[in-house]
Design an enzyme around this catalytic site. Sequence first.
Site, PDB file in Angstrom:
ATOM      1  N   SER A 225       0.831  -1.204   0.000  1.00  0.00           N
ATOM      2  CA  SER A 225       0.000   0.000   0.000  1.00  0.00           C
ATOM      3  C   SER A 225       0.867   1.256   0.000  1.00  0.00           C
ATOM      4  O   SER A 225       1.676   1.429  -0.909  1.00  0.00           O
ATOM      5  CB  SER A 225      -0.966  -0.041   1.190  1.00  0.00           C
ATOM      6  OG  SER A 225      -1.982   0.918   1.049  1.00  0.00           O
ATOM      7  N   ASP A 321      -8.415  -2.854  -7.222  1.00  0.00           N
ATOM      8  CA  ASP A 321      -7.857  -2.594  -5.897  1.00  0.00           C
ATOM      9  C   ASP A 321      -8.937  -2.060  -4.953  1.00  0.00           C
ATOM     10  O   ASP A 321      -9.547  -1.022  -5.192  1.00  0.00           O
ATOM     11  CB  ASP A 321      -6.719  -1.584  -6.034  1.00  0.00           C
ATOM     12  CG  ASP A 321      -5.958  -1.378  -4.753  1.00  0.00           C
ATOM     13  OD1 ASP A 321      -6.545  -0.846  -3.797  1.00  0.00           O
ATOM     14  OD2 ASP A 321      -4.770  -1.734  -4.692  1.00  0.00           O
ATOM     15  N   HIS A 388      -6.380  -5.986  -1.740  1.00  0.00           N
ATOM     16  CA  HIS A 388      -5.398  -4.943  -1.467  1.00  0.00           C
ATOM     17  C   HIS A 388      -4.380  -5.523  -0.502  1.00  0.00           C
ATOM     18  O   HIS A 388      -4.729  -5.919   0.599  1.00  0.00           O
ATOM     19  CB  HIS A 388      -6.078  -3.719  -0.854  1.00  0.00           C
ATOM     20  CG  HIS A 388      -5.178  -2.539  -0.676  1.00  0.00           C
ATOM     21  ND1 HIS A 388      -4.752  -1.770  -1.742  1.00  0.00           N
ATOM     22  CD2 HIS A 388      -4.625  -1.991   0.432  1.00  0.00           C
ATOM     23  CE1 HIS A 388      -3.987  -0.784  -1.288  1.00  0.00           C
ATOM     24  NE2 HIS A 388      -3.891  -0.905   0.023  1.00  0.00           N
TER      25      HIS A 388
END
Length: 444
Positions: A225, A321, A388
């Site tokens: 991330s 995502d 994610h």
Amino acid sequence: MLLSHSRSPYKPRYVIKSKTSMIKKCKMKKLLWSWIILFNIHVNGMMMEFDEMEWFTVFNGTKVFQTQNDVFSEAKFPMVGLTLIQSAAAKGAVCLDGSLPGYHLHRGFGSGANNWLVQLEGGGWCDTIRNCVYRKTTRRGSSSYMEKEIPFTGILSDKAADNPDFYNWNRVKVRYCDGGSFSGDSENKAAQLQFRGKRIWLAAMEDLMAKGMRQAKQALLSGCSAGGLAVILRCDDFGKLFPPSTRVKCLSDAGFFLDAIDVSGGRSLRRLYAGVVRLQNLQTNLPQYCVNRLNPTSCFFPQNLINQVKTPLFILNAAYDSWQIQESLAPKSADPSGSWNDCRLNYAKCSASQIQFLQGFRTRMVNLVKGFAMPSKNGVFLNSCFAHCQTERHDTWFAQNSPAIKNKGIAVAVGDWYFERGGAKLIDCAYPCDKTCHNLVFRR
């Protein structure tokens, strides 16, 4: 703990059989720190974490409820202690609140004793004084709130059965407490905020080099991330730490954030990034090759960076995502009518037109990585999942039913690329063709 239908084709390792036990576990959840979900949401103008939400993994149509505690305790993942970088304060390398930064180090052994994997933690960004002041009261802005021990799972696991290529390496998780992807260097004295991400990066690397990383035969910088974005920004800096004889590569997991148009026709993520860049004075630490031709905010987007990274780089991303759907494509600020409320949290509730919009996002992502994927040194794993961060999760990294493209799972693809055992340029077909996804579904 997992809760699954008995006829599910996905057989989870742990099943709640007692309703009373399930209720107790759900109550305990409020007291537990998060493991997997590194998303952030806006609540009353502040950056809050998806840890506040119940979340599910959906595999092949089966919903699986998960709480963090039993996943760790029963699976016997190693718990690794927090090391604060004592020399950091003298360098001005501090968290948002001025506390010391830190990392978790699990030493390698055997054939991996001289190899190093450094994982940069994710956790969103703060783009306003108010958001960053709030962040000081969390582990994302202060080491005072960080867990003293965390489990090492997925790519950080020390078990060959869970992490075949990197299990015996020195494995490090650098904690994220600057709110700017390890890239800022400024302060706001009035709000008592320190934006010192770049200094934290330098202090952490210096400390790790002194602890043996300078003798590394092989090294991998990875991150998820906001940490995955930091990997792209810091990849060449990492490569320069080592002599040419050291094999050095970088892996960005869920860090390929697109400069995308949201459902209202605006650019929600660009607005957020502009605030981060301005507030933290990022322009001085962004790649010069980019700021020479584009504005600083554009140079915080990976699509404008990846083709110029010299060190071998692997892009791992879900084409749909989950964080980007919720915070970039269809945030509440861009959807005042609430027409995206259900789709935002559960892909199965998206209308045909909403799926079409998301397909356009995937197409753009695919097109943006095509040029990057051409050099042999680079790798790509772009799966058509609603997910994610897939490297630190045991179920997505290297489990029996982990996501795969052309029968190749994520851990195998990354290993093949890193050790140059075979090709690793894998781009999935569009949703809903992939039946191996561990899709994320959320419930407030």
